[in-house]
Design an enzyme around this catalytic site. Structure first.
Site, PDB file in Angstrom:
ATOM      1  N   GLU A 184      39.689  37.725  34.473  1.00 48.65           N
ATOM      2  CA  GLU A 184      39.139  38.698  33.531  1.00 48.65           C
ATOM      3  C   GLU A 184      38.673  39.874  34.378  1.00 48.65           C
ATOM      4  O   GLU A 184      37.671  39.782  35.087  1.00 48.65           O
ATOM      5  CB  GLU A 184      37.987  38.074  32.739  1.00 48.65           C
ATOM      6  CG  GLU A 184      37.703  38.792  31.436  1.00 48.65           C
ATOM      7  CD  GLU A 184      36.931  40.075  31.608  1.00 48.65           C
ATOM      8  OE1 GLU A 184      37.564  41.160  31.541  1.00 48.65           O
ATOM      9  OE2 GLU A 184      35.721  40.007  31.827  1.00 48.65           O
ATOM     10  N   CYS A 222      32.839  45.637  31.850  1.00 49.82           N
ATOM     11  CA  CYS A 222      34.294  45.817  31.777  1.00 49.82           C
ATOM     12  C   CYS A 222      34.718  46.322  30.408  1.00 49.82           C
ATOM     13  O   CYS A 222      35.778  46.934  30.269  1.00 49.82           O
ATOM     14  CB  CYS A 222      35.002  44.514  32.114  1.00 49.82           C
ATOM     15  SG  CYS A 222      34.574  43.129  31.016  1.00 49.82           S
TER      16      CYS A 222
END
Length: 489
Positions: free
Chosen positions: A261, A295
């Site tokens: 991720e 993110c």
């Protein structure tokens, strides 16, 4: 070095873990110690053990041994441990919140969010354990038996980042443990307490058997050792794309499963018929929340030319209204960024873009680690604020004239994590969203969303198409076993 908290002064007891790692109890490692600095003050906050590659190798071997018994435990036994971890996190939430605030620089509401999200991960993992473990297949021969069921992978390596240390640790550990795996957790060296020590103490209080979980703080050398360890069957990594490439390379040499991720260059797209004030409020949260250090933060505000002036004015107004300071002070919304390295990176990206012609409408000048919410316009697609993941409280505004152009701008990136689309017409927003190359899309909302029951992950350089969350965690943390027999069992 110890921390004095205003809430629970005795949890976790610093005398127990200072200078130590958690590996079948708290012990001094071969790798020495790692100091923790409070971003808001620059003062020493704690000292943890630093795991050397030899410490990792020892932990991997012990996890493999302990993991066999843990995998053989009943589902109810594993669920009971996670239920007790849930209770422990609730009981110690005040102390956990303060650690998150002081160690990561987030405001108390950010700590509350992490705690709530961590509890959500534990609760969802408990639910995963109740799902059917396999399938009865049609046998090849009449009267025979053919079964397929999921079994644990063995030892899972979890490498968690500093920006949501408790949440990202729990997001992988909770499903991995309840599905019968042992784990090596490497928290980020900037947040080894809230992302490591606290996690170890919660599971220790929950009665997780010795050796099933090992917490191994350290830097890149420690992380590389975790990925390469021969006992580790799978690695769950959350962090930068650059580091993710190295994790994938090392894991690939061992033919290991890896879940990546990674970063994102996410857009909030504001169509001509959007509620401008609501869109700007969502844009401010998406770009400025936790100083933009996520993110899933919005790194582009792609706004229709008909409403770009009104949207920009509203966004600037939102940015100017956000108080900056020590996150422990009342009313503060924007705390420090995590480190001097990160502050310098944000400063470079903005300054180079300004040299290239971008205009700062508010913010743009830092004081130490405090970088104010910043809005830029006159941004073109060659500037660093357009091309690079900023990981700071910076909102570049880019106008568009038609929806085809908006799609092109939003998709003009190698990343593909998340996006938000704003329109008063839900069908229109939904149709537009389908054209975006992202793993997650949110309509009339922020770009930064997370849920334990949702498959979280991205496309392109935002990951390797893996997902954690929802039933996707079953695929990540187990593998199939097929068995046949000539008769009925």
């Amino acid at each position: 070095m110890t921390m004095t908290v205003t809430g629970e002064r005795t949890w976790p007891s610093a005398a127990e873990w200072t200078g130590r790692i958690f590996s079948e109890g708290w012990r001094y490692p071969e790798g020495g110690t790692l100091g923790v600095i409070e971003p808001a003050t620059g003062e020493p906050l704690a000292e943890v053990g630093r795991a050397s590659p030899a410490d990792v190798a020892r932990a991997g071997a012990r996890a493999a041994r302990a993991g066999s018994a843990w995998a053989a435990a009943t589902v109810s036994e594993r669920v009971d441990v996670l239920s007790r971890a849930d209770r422990a996190l609730r009981e110690h939430s005040e102390a956990v919140r303060e650690w998150i605030v002081r160690e990561s620089g987030g405001v108390p509401t950010k700590g509350d969010y992490e705690i709530a999200a961590g509890l959500g991960q534990l609760q969802h993992a408990i639910g995963l354990a109740s799902l059917p473990p396999g399938e009865v297949l049609t046998p090849q021969a009449p009267g025979g038996t053919s079964l397929a069921w999921r079994v644990p992978l063995g030892v899972v390596g979890v490498i968690a980042p500093w920006n949501a240390p408790l949440l990202f640790a729990m997001r992988a550990l909770a499903p991995a443990l309840v599905l019968g795996n042992a784990a090596l957790l490497k928290p980020d060296p900037l947040t080894p307490v809230s992302g490591g020590v606290l996690v170890a103490r919660l599971f220790q209080e929950a009665g997780l058997p010795d050796g099933v979980l090992h917490v191994l703080p350290g830097g890149a050398e420690t992380g590389r050792a975790v990925v390469a360890d021969r006992h580790v069957a799978m690695v769950s990594f959350t962090g930068s794309t650059e580091a993710g490439r190295e994790v994938a390379r090392v894991a690939g040499e061992g033919l290991k499963r890896v879940s990546l991720e990674l970063g994102g260059k996410n857009s909030i797209v504001v169509l001509a018929d959007a509620d401008v004030e609501a869109a700007a409020a969502a844009g401010a949260v998406s770009s400025f929340g936790y100083q933009g250090q996520a993110c899933v933060a919005a790194g582009r505000h792609v706004v229709h030319a008909d409403v770009v002036e009104a949207y920009t004015e509203a966004l600037v107004r939102q940015a100017k209204a956000l108080p900056i300071g020590d996150p422990r002070d009342d009313g503060v919304v924007i705390g420090p960024v995590i480190s001097e390295r990160q502050a310098a990176r944000i400063e470079r990206i903005v300054d180079e873009s300004v040299v290239g012609g971008a205009r700062v409408l508010t913010g743009g000048t830092r004081e130490g680690l405090f970088y104010p919410p910043t809005v830029l316009d006159r941004v073109d697609r060659t500037m660093p604020v357009f091309t690079e993941e900023i990981f700071g409280p910076v909102a570049p505004v880019i106008p568009f004239h038609g929806e085809d152009q908006a799609v092109e701008i939003a998709n003009d990136t190698a990343y593909g994590l998340t996006a938000a689309v704003h329109s008063r017409s839900l069908p229109r927003a939904t149709a537009f969203a389908q054209r975006l190359r992202t793993g997650m899309i949110h309509i009339n909302d922020v770009s930064a969303k997370d849920a334990a029951n949702a498959p979280f992950g991205g496309m392109g350089l935002s990951g390797n198409a893996s997902r954690i969350g929802g039933t996707s965690s079953l695929e990540q943390f187990t593998q199939w076993r097929w068995m046949t027999a000539p008769g009925s069992l």
